[in-house]
Each structure stands twice: as structure tokens, then as C-alpha cells.
Scaffold this motif. Sequence first.
Motif, PDB file in Angstrom:
ATOM      1  N   GLU A  84       0.826  -1.211   0.000  1.00 35.73           N
ATOM      2  CA  GLU A  84       0.000   0.000   0.000  1.00 35.73           C
ATOM      3  C   GLU A  84       0.864   1.266   0.000  1.00 35.73           C
ATOM      4  O   GLU A  84       0.557   2.244  -0.691  1.00 35.73           O
ATOM      5  CB  GLU A  84      -0.924  -0.013   1.220  1.00 35.73           C
ATOM      6  N   ALA A  85       1.966   1.247   0.767  1.00 37.61           N
ATOM      7  CA  ALA A  85       2.861   2.407   0.791  1.00 37.61           C
ATOM      8  C   ALA A  85       3.473   2.645  -0.585  1.00 37.61           C
ATOM      9  O   ALA A  85       3.628   3.799  -1.022  1.00 37.61           O
ATOM     10  CB  ALA A  85       3.957   2.203   1.838  1.00 37.61           C
ATOM     11  N   ALA A  86       3.821   1.569  -1.276  1.00 35.00           N
ATOM     12  CA  ALA A  86       4.374   1.708  -2.627  1.00 35.00           C
ATOM     13  C   ALA A  86       3.326   2.274  -3.584  1.00 35.00           C
ATOM     14  O   ALA A  86       3.632   3.106  -4.440  1.00 35.00           O
ATOM     15  CB  ALA A  86       4.889   0.357  -3.113  1.00 35.00           C
ATOM     16  N   ARG A  87       2.097   1.820  -3.428  1.00 37.50           N
ATOM     17  CA  ARG A  87       1.031   2.312  -4.315  1.00 37.50           C
ATOM     18  C   ARG A  87       0.785   3.800  -4.079  1.00 37.50           C
ATOM     19  O   ARG A  87       0.708   4.584  -5.027  1.00 37.50           O
ATOM     20  CB  ARG A  87      -0.258   1.514  -4.059  1.00 37.50           C
ATOM     21  N   ARG A  88       0.719   4.175  -2.795  1.00 37.65           N
ATOM     22  CA  ARG A  88       0.455   5.588  -2.487  1.00 37.65           C
ATOM     23  C   ARG A  88       1.610   6.477  -2.960  1.00 37.65           C
ATOM     24  O   ARG A  88       1.392   7.577  -3.468  1.00 37.65           O
ATOM     25  CB  ARG A  88       0.286   5.776  -0.972  1.00 37.65           C
ATOM     26  N   GLY A  89       2.833   6.002  -2.752  1.00 31.08           N
ATOM     27  CA  GLY A  89       3.993   6.811  -3.100  1.00 31.08           C
ATOM     28  C   GLY A  89       4.405   6.692  -4.553  1.00 31.08           C
ATOM     29  O   GLY A  89       5.349   7.365  -4.978  1.00 31.08           O
ATOM     30  N   ARG A  90       3.723   5.795  -5.288  1.00 29.11           N
ATOM     31  CA  ARG A  90       4.058   5.563  -6.702  1.00 29.11           C
ATOM     32  C   ARG A  90       5.538   5.236  -6.862  1.00 29.11           C
ATOM     33  O   ARG A  90       6.243   5.768  -7.707  1.00 29.11           O
ATOM     34  CB  ARG A  90       3.682   6.775  -7.556  1.00 29.11           C
ATOM     35  N   ALA A 128       8.599 -10.553  -2.986  1.00 30.48           N
ATOM     36  CA  ALA A 128       8.818  -9.473  -3.946  1.00 30.48           C
ATOM     37  C   ALA A 128       7.596  -9.276  -4.831  1.00 30.48           C
ATOM     38  O   ALA A 128       7.187  -8.142  -5.122  1.00 30.48           O
ATOM     39  CB  ALA A 128      10.068  -9.773  -4.778  1.00 30.48           C
ATOM     40  N   ALA A 129       6.992 -10.384  -5.250  1.00 23.45           N
ATOM     41  CA  ALA A 129       5.780 -10.283  -6.072  1.00 23.45           C
ATOM     42  C   ALA A 129       4.623  -9.683  -5.272  1.00 23.45           C
ATOM     43  O   ALA A 129       3.814  -8.902  -5.788  1.00 23.45           O
ATOM     44  CB  ALA A 129       5.400 -11.665  -6.601  1.00 23.45           C
ATOM     45  N   ALA A 130       4.541 -10.041  -3.996  1.00 17.75           N
ATOM     46  CA  ALA A 130       3.424  -9.576  -3.160  1.00 17.75           C
ATOM     47  C   ALA A 130       3.446  -8.061  -2.974  1.00 17.75           C
ATOM     48  O   ALA A 130       2.400  -7.414  -2.953  1.00 17.75           O
ATOM     49  CB  ALA A 130       3.469 -10.270  -1.799  1.00 17.75           C
ATOM     50  N   VAL A 131       4.624  -7.476  -2.835  1.00 17.68           N
ATOM     51  CA  VAL A 131       4.702  -6.036  -2.552  1.00 17.68           C
ATOM     52  C   VAL A 131       5.029  -5.221  -3.802  1.00 17.68           C
ATOM     53  O   VAL A 131       5.135  -3.997  -3.741  1.00 17.68           O
ATOM     54  CB  VAL A 131       5.733  -5.738  -1.449  1.00 17.68           C
ATOM     55  N   GLY A 132       5.243  -5.899  -4.943  1.00 18.68           N
ATOM     56  CA  GLY A 132       5.576  -5.174  -6.166  1.00 18.68           C
ATOM     57  C   GLY A 132       6.974  -4.604  -6.158  1.00 18.68           C
ATOM     58  O   GLY A 132       7.202  -3.481  -6.619  1.00 18.68           O
ATOM     59  N   ALA A 133       7.943  -5.378  -5.660  1.00 22.70           N
ATOM     60  CA  ALA A 133       9.324  -4.894  -5.551  1.00 22.70           C
ATOM     61  C   ALA A 133      10.059  -5.018  -6.880  1.00 22.70           C
ATOM     62  O   ALA A 133       9.733  -5.868  -7.714  1.00 22.70           O
ATOM     63  CB  ALA A 133      10.073  -5.673  -4.470  1.00 22.70           C
ATOM     64  N   ASP A 134      11.045  -4.168  -7.068  1.00 24.51           N
ATOM     65  CA  ASP A 134      11.930  -4.315  -8.226  1.00 24.51           C
ATOM     66  C   ASP A 134      13.371  -4.582  -7.801  1.00 24.51           C
ATOM     67  O   ASP A 134      14.252  -4.706  -8.636  1.00 24.51           O
ATOM     68  CB  ASP A 134      11.868  -3.088  -9.139  1.00 24.51           C
ATOM     69  N   ARG A 197       9.819   8.097   9.833  1.00 25.61           N
ATOM     70  CA  ARG A 197       8.801   7.298   9.145  1.00 25.61           C
ATOM     71  C   ARG A 197       9.191   5.823   9.241  1.00 25.61           C
ATOM     72  O   ARG A 197      10.382   5.489   9.199  1.00 25.61           O
ATOM     73  CB  ARG A 197       8.692   7.737   7.686  1.00 25.61           C
ATOM     74  N   PRO A 198       8.245   4.926   9.350  1.00 25.07           N
ATOM     75  CA  PRO A 198       8.576   3.501   9.478  1.00 25.07           C
ATOM     76  C   PRO A 198       9.218   2.965   8.200  1.00 25.07           C
ATOM     77  O   PRO A 198       9.043   3.518   7.104  1.00 25.07           O
ATOM     78  CB  PRO A 198       7.209   2.850   9.731  1.00 25.07           C
ATOM     79  N   VAL A 199       9.948   1.857   8.373  1.00 25.71           N
ATOM     80  CA  VAL A 199      10.668   1.245   7.250  1.00 25.71           C
ATOM     81  C   VAL A 199       9.711   0.827   6.145  1.00 25.71           C
ATOM     82  O   VAL A 199      10.066   0.899   4.959  1.00 25.71           O
ATOM     83  CB  VAL A 199      11.489   0.044   7.766  1.00 25.71           C
ATOM     84  N   TYR A 200       8.510   0.403   6.505  1.00 22.25           N
ATOM     85  CA  TYR A 200       7.597  -0.037   5.441  1.00 22.25           C
ATOM     86  C   TYR A 200       7.166   1.115   4.539  1.00 22.25           C
ATOM     87  O   TYR A 200       6.669   0.882   3.428  1.00 22.25           O
ATOM     88  CB  TYR A 200       6.378  -0.759   6.025  1.00 22.25           C
ATOM     89  N   GLU A 201       7.386   2.356   4.987  1.00 20.29           N
ATOM     90  CA  GLU A 201       7.113   3.513   4.136  1.00 20.29           C
ATOM     91  C   GLU A 201       8.383   4.105   3.544  1.00 20.29           C
ATOM     92  O   GLU A 201       8.385   4.594   2.410  1.00 20.29           O
ATOM     93  CB  GLU A 201       6.405   4.602   4.943  1.00 20.29           C
TER      94      GLU A 201
END
Length: 428
Positions: A84-90, A128-134, A197-201
Amino acid sequence: MTTTTTMTTMTTTVLPVRIRSYATNAARRLLASEPLNYEAHCAVYGGLSYLDGEQIILAAELAGLRGHGGAAFPTHRKLSAVREAARRGRRRAVVVANGSEGEPASAKDKTLMSLAPHLVLDGLALAAAAVGADRAFLTVEAGHGLGRYLTEVSRQRPAPTVPVTIVEVPQRFLSGQETALVSFLDGGAARPRFQIRPVYEHGVGGAPTLVQNVETLAHLALIARHGPGWYRAGAATSLFTVRHADGTPTVVEAMPSTPVRQLVNTDTDTVPHPGSSQAVLIGGYHGTWLPWADAASSSLETLGVPLGAGMLAVLPHDRCGLIETASILRYPALESAGQCGPCLNGLPRMASAFAELAHPTPRTDFRQIHTDLSRWAGLITGRGACRHPDGSARLAHSALTTFAREADAHARGRCTAPGRPPMLPVGK
């Protein structure tokens, strides 16, 4: 419950370790009896089913998977938060597989990466697939040859969708703490740091970052193959490091419902029978001392104490619990980042006071030391930049209770193990 029990001794570039398994099915075990290359891994575990990111998170939630690195946080919530943090932060996320155990007495993660490295890499690919990591990192403790070994192992696999970088981190107690890992991967010291800010963000390179223990990732790989219902039913095993006075760790694969007495039994001539023990430390150096008589027949599920990094240490009757605890408390006090009050002032004071309990002088005021330790433990708990002070406070409090009789003996000038060095390692 037990249909398969194996006891082997492994000597690799990692460390000599005994291995005991109570797992019932080879295809669903975490540990193989010998290191598996990619071909053997596929033959034993089968191929990895394709799941999209949301399916992976849902499988982790339905399975009830929690972290096996210490905090036991629900895995699906960490995955969802990073996604979700990745989606919000694009931004594209980063995944860090945490294999840097830090605690010198622990061996389970090193053993897992030695014997079943592809199970960890499968789980890393799923995360990696779950969070959309590169980008993905696999961090391991330096000094054991794991970095080179895992680099060679990763070359056996098909080209990954997300590239994985193997990184060795310094052998320090707190190197595996998530902000310490982020700091190190960003080029800084492997020490915890304040995070606005937390690491997940805001983690590695400012990207949303998932830091997940390697055993947790191996479980995720098995859940993807066998389904969340299999894991939820309680048939899955976990890894534990068991320490006895002979110094060689035993890595045990067993269900958490296994009685402590069975978990720590080694069937070797070099280790006294657990029945001759006085206490057991559960959860490692941030864990809890319990009298052996209270813990032996219970399972880890029912004891109600944190399992931490899954380390158990059995203290025989000819060892002093105060000496062991003083040695353990001194080590993390020296290893702390020293950037907040509880670590800078509280931990050294507690370590010094406990050292005086263990090695009293004619001027030692036992009653005052007990009062001070109890007060300091209350003052530092929950007030550090990380959970490091909380763990030391928990250990000290449990030792005062479990070894109260030993403390009375010290006050009368006696000790169970005068002159004997501590049996648990505390790093270099």
C-alpha cells in the motif's frame, strides 16, 4: 506425533551443528538432510505455483503466518503495508530477506540457508511479487562463508523476475534489526537508527521496504505449495536453536506444540540428560529464564513467553544462572547503538549491577541491587528507539525470579559454579 526423527552432525563453512527433525514428510520439511542444489530442491519440493501479489498476501493471512525472526508480527500485515505504501507513493518497493541472526548463540537461520537455500529464495521471490518490488536483498552474517555460498547457489536458478543481491553484514548483536539493515544497505553503519517514518514507508533508498526473516520466507514458499489450510492445521514445523553446556548448537525442526523436554533432548553422550537441568532460557538473549520443573512438560505454545529468535538454552545444575545472565547482559549493553537513554545509561547500569550479583564483594548490598535492577527494568521498558532495552529488562527480571535461591547463596558467600566460565557465547 513424531514419525520421523533424525540426528545428524553437519560441518560446513557455516559452523558445526547437530540437527534433529521431528518433521513427518520430507516434501514439507524446512530442513533437508544435506544441502540441496536447485535440481534436487525441485525434485523434493516440486515447482512453485504462480500466485499474484494479492493471492500471496491472502494465503499468508489465511495461514496465520507470523514472523520467525523475533517479533512474531503477522506477515500478511507487513506485506499489505509495504504494498500500500508503494502504491500511495508511486514507488517500487524493496524486499530484504533477513538472514543475519546477530545473536551468537543462534544457528537456525544459518543452517536453513545452508541446507535449503532455494526454499528461502522461493519465499523471497513470492514476497517481492506480493509487494511489487523491483529490488531484493538477502542479508547474511559475515564470517561464515554464506555470502559466497549463496551467490553460487543463486546462479543455479532461472533468471529471477526481481534481481537478488547477497549482502554480508557485520557480526553484531543488532545488525539484523530492521533499521540497522536499512542503514547498512544505504551505506551507513549496521546500527539501529531513529526513523521518523517507518521502514515499510521509507526504507532502503527511501523506498517502501519489507524486511522479513528468512525462515518466515521459507514458510511462505511451503504455504504457496501446500495451501494455507495445511499450515493453519498446525502440521507445519518451526526451527529452534538449542544450546547445552557442551557448546555445540542443535538445530531442531519441530512443531511448536512439542514439549520443551522433547525439544532439548539430544541423545548424545556429551550432553547431560535434561532431567539434571535447573532452568531453561527461552527466546534467546532477550528471552525469559524459567525453572526447568515449570517448563519441561509444557510446550512453547502454552508457556506464554516470547519465543524471540527461537533459541533455548538448558542450564545444568552445576552452572550458575547469575553468572550466565551477567555475561549475557554485558554483551548487548556493549553492542547497543548508544543513541537513546535506555541504551546509553540503563543497560550498562543493569549489566554492572548484575555482574556484582554474580561476583559479589564484601561490600555488596544485595537488597539495594535487587531494588535498583527492578526499578531500572521498569524505567527502560518501552522507552528505547527499538526493542533492544525491553529484551534485556525481561531477561534480568526473569533471572532475579528464577535464580532467587542462587542469589541468596551468593549473599552467604556460596556459588553453584565458582570459577566456571559462562557456557553461552557472547561474540568476539
